[in-house]
Design an enzyme around this catalytic site. Structure first.
Site, PDB file in Angstrom:
ATOM      1  N   GLN A 129      42.098  43.604  42.319  1.00 28.78           N
ATOM      2  CA  GLN A 129      42.513  43.247  43.319  1.00 28.78           C
ATOM      3  C   GLN A 129      43.394  44.310  43.820  1.00 28.78           C
ATOM      4  O   GLN A 129      43.062  44.064  45.343  1.00 28.78           O
ATOM      5  CB  GLN A 129      43.427  42.032  43.050  1.00 28.78           C
ATOM      6  CG  GLN A 129      43.244  40.961  43.180  1.00 28.78           C
ATOM      7  CD  GLN A 129      42.849  39.947  44.018  1.00 28.78           C
ATOM      8  OE1 GLN A 129      42.301  40.052  45.251  1.00 28.78           O
ATOM      9  NE2 GLN A 129      41.577  38.945  43.283  1.00 28.78           N
TER      10      GLN A 129
ATOM     11  N   THR B 124      20.857  46.371  27.554  1.00 33.78           N
ATOM     12  CA  THR B 124      20.848  46.621  28.677  1.00 33.78           C
ATOM     13  C   THR B 124      21.882  46.842  29.991  1.00 33.78           C
ATOM     14  O   THR B 124      22.317  46.085  30.822  1.00 33.78           O
ATOM     15  CB  THR B 124      18.812  46.703  29.323  1.00 33.78           C
ATOM     16  OG1 THR B 124      18.439  46.611  28.163  1.00 33.78           O
ATOM     17  CG2 THR B 124      18.406  47.099  30.397  1.00 33.78           C
TER      18      THR B 124
ATOM     19  N   CYS C  30      44.667  19.906  43.260  1.00 37.41           N
ATOM     20  CA  CYS C  30      43.679  19.439  43.426  1.00 37.41           C
ATOM     21  C   CYS C  30      42.764  20.254  43.806  1.00 37.41           C
ATOM     22  O   CYS C  30      41.550  20.382  43.558  1.00 37.41           O
ATOM     23  CB  CYS C  30      44.192  18.717  44.701  1.00 37.41           C
ATOM     24  SG  CYS C  30      44.634  17.210  44.052  1.00 37.41           S
TER      25      CYS C  30
END
Lengths: 396, 145
Positions: A178, A236, A323
């Protein structure tokens, strides 16, 4: 649309997009190939490494390119743990509000017999370097503490923690996902041994990141295979993404001061507006937080319904309610700073970016105020708080 | 695919029967603030028919939509029919809920049952206590806290 979820991800900058385009169409060679066409990609890779190293103030050979912050965190922690284990050191220090890329990796190590001390982050969301000094033991092999928290944006005293770890000879890793591109990072000045970052948090592409490993620290592989990245990360190299990340990080570092000043002013304006909503409170320290981060808890309402209504008003935000996390518990970060469950369910994170404007902020303030009022008016929990059947946690 | 069906979003955005009935004949509350959802149902009952129903909900989008739909399903219905409302019926009427949101429909069923129990208790109407067993607490949540 008002995008106020820049901690989740950011828009790619023009500079980053333009930097990557030639490496998808013209110079698509494999940097491991011997011919000059492949070597063209190799040059771009090494140039990107130098640019990233310059932003962090380290040597290019101390940089590897994992797929993002989560992989970088996993590799850094597992690697330091393996090295510690060989010396019989199986104690790790971290904090209670790290990203799950760190916490779940530590849980895995605990199952393997490591001992983990999670430091208290207090109501401010900031640890005291003294806590680290006190927690370090003879058998401590790693201290891993995030630079800035992803939910509440609080910034840790990284240089002080780094100094303590260096003095005690303990490897210090920081998840700077952050922070990178938004606030100054100097791995030498701050005594950082290992550092993770992710490109899409500073206007680079998704799926690419950086792991800095100071010279002298052994880096063990997470992904085995070819000899890419000095054998430390097989596969790669994602040249277009790496080139774009380096361009984005350079751009962010070149304009860091002006961007931070502008965003801090907008953030403060946003906090001033949201402070007026009664029975709400800012989460984490007001002073030591990222320029773009605002995170509040509002009593009597639930976060997901807030997000859906804000979405209807064209505002993208996030929440730490149960939730929205898909579990029964609200955000571990909010619980770590001491928010009770019922309050943590009503959290709202707004993370503004370089593109945000004063008009955006004013619209957000109005929208959040309206949504909170609307939801409280239909909430039996709020009614109980108002009528005194339940007790307020916050003051008006 | 969106998180919720259009029906859920419609009932979330335009919830039916929000509010309070002063001097209701039956009031039921399910859930708790620690779990992050509470539903409160108010019933007006005339001649064994749910003549009016209102709800208040603290919770997520599907909790608000489930309450709204549940009130619609029992409004104007005989008490006996309301007592037989299942969370499955609420979920189906909403064109489904995400699996981790099914408990919202359970709360709606429980709040209605508790409101009916309150009505029976207030009026001395006999009922089978088995029918309301285990409804008083949000049992599944309580275990986790």
């Amino acid at each position: 649309m008002i995008y106020a979820d820049n901690a989740a991800t950011t828009r790619m900058s023009r500079t980053a997009i333009e930097a990557m385009l030639p490496y998808m169409s013209e110079y698509y060679g494999n940097p491991s190939s011997l011919y000059s066409f492949g070597q063209k990609a190799k040059e771009a890779l090494e140039e990107a490494r130098e640019k990233v190293a310059k932003c962090l103030n380290c040597n290019p050979w101390e940089i590897t390119f994992p797929s993002g912050g989560s992989e970088a965190d996993n590799q850094a922690i597992l690697s330091a743990a393996r090295s510690g284990e060989k010396k019989g050191k199986k104690h790790i220090i971290s904090t209670a509000f790290e990203h799950h890329a760190v916490l779940h990796t530590l849980e895995k190590l605990e199952k393997e017999g490591f001992e983990v001390t999670l430091l208290d982050v207090h109501s401010t969301g900031i640890i005291d370097p003294e806590q680290v000094a006190e927690a370090i033991r003879e058998d401590t092999c790693l201290v891993t503490i995030m630079y800035a928290n992803n939910e509440i944006g609080t910034i840790q005293p990284i240089a002080e923690i780094g100094k303590i770890c260096r003095e005690k000879g303990v490897t210090f890793h920081t998840d700077a996902v952050q922070a990178a591109g938004h606030i100054k990072i100097d791995v030498q000045e701050q005594n950082i041994d290992m550092l993770s970052l992710s490109a899409h948090k500073f206007h680079g592409p998704k799926g690419i990141g950086v792991l800095y490993t100071r010279r002298g620290i052994v880096l063990h592989n997470l992904i085995n295979g070819g000899a890419q990245e000095r054998g430390k990360r097989a596969g790669t190299e994602n040249i277009p993404a790496i080139v774009a990340m380096a361009a984005a990080l350079t751009e962010a570092c070149d304009h860091m001061e002006e961007n931070a000043a502008r965003m801090t002013a907008l953030r403060d304006r946003l906090m001033e507006g949201l402070d007026k909503i009664p029975y709400g409170e800012l989460n984490g320290s007001r002073e030591h937080r990222l320029p773009g981060n605002v995170n509040y808890c509002f009593e009597g309402i639930e976060g997901e319904s807030m997000l859906l209504l804000l979405d209807d008003k064209g505002i993208c935000a996030s929440s730490g309610s149960a939730c929205t996390s898909g579990s029964l518990d609200p955000s571990h970060v909010l619980l770590a700073i001491g928010r009770p469950h019922e309050v943590a369910h009503g959290s709202l994170r707004l993370t503004i970016g370089e593109d945000s404007t004063e008009e955006d902020v004013d619209q957000i303030i109005q929208a959040v105020t309206d949504v909170v009022t609307y939801l409280r008016n239909m909430s039996p929990f709020w009614r109980d708080l108002v009528t005194g059947k339940r007790t307020h946690v916050f003051s008006e | 695919m969106a998180l919720y069906s259009d029906k859920v979003m419609d009932h979330f955005r335009n919830p039916r029967n929000v509010g309070v009935i002063e001097e209701a004949d039956g009031v039921g509350e399910a859930g708790n603030p620690v779990c992050g959802d509470i539903m409160k149902i108010y019933l007006k009952i005339d001649d064994d028919v749910i003549s009016d129903v209102k709800f208040e909900t603290f919770g997520c989008g599907s909790a608000i939509a489930s309450s709204s739909m549940a009130t619609e399903l029992i409004k104007g219905k005989p008490v006996e029919e309301a007592a037989a409302l299942t969370n499955k019926a609420v979920t189906e009427a909403l064109d489904g809920l995400p699996i981790h949101k099914l408990h919202c429909s359970v709360l709606a069923e429980e709040a209605i049952k508790l409101a009916l129990k309150d009505y029976y208790d207030k009026n001395g109407i006999p009922y089978d206590p088995e029918e309301f067993k285990g409804l008083v607490d949000c049992a599944s949540c309580a275990e986790n806290h």
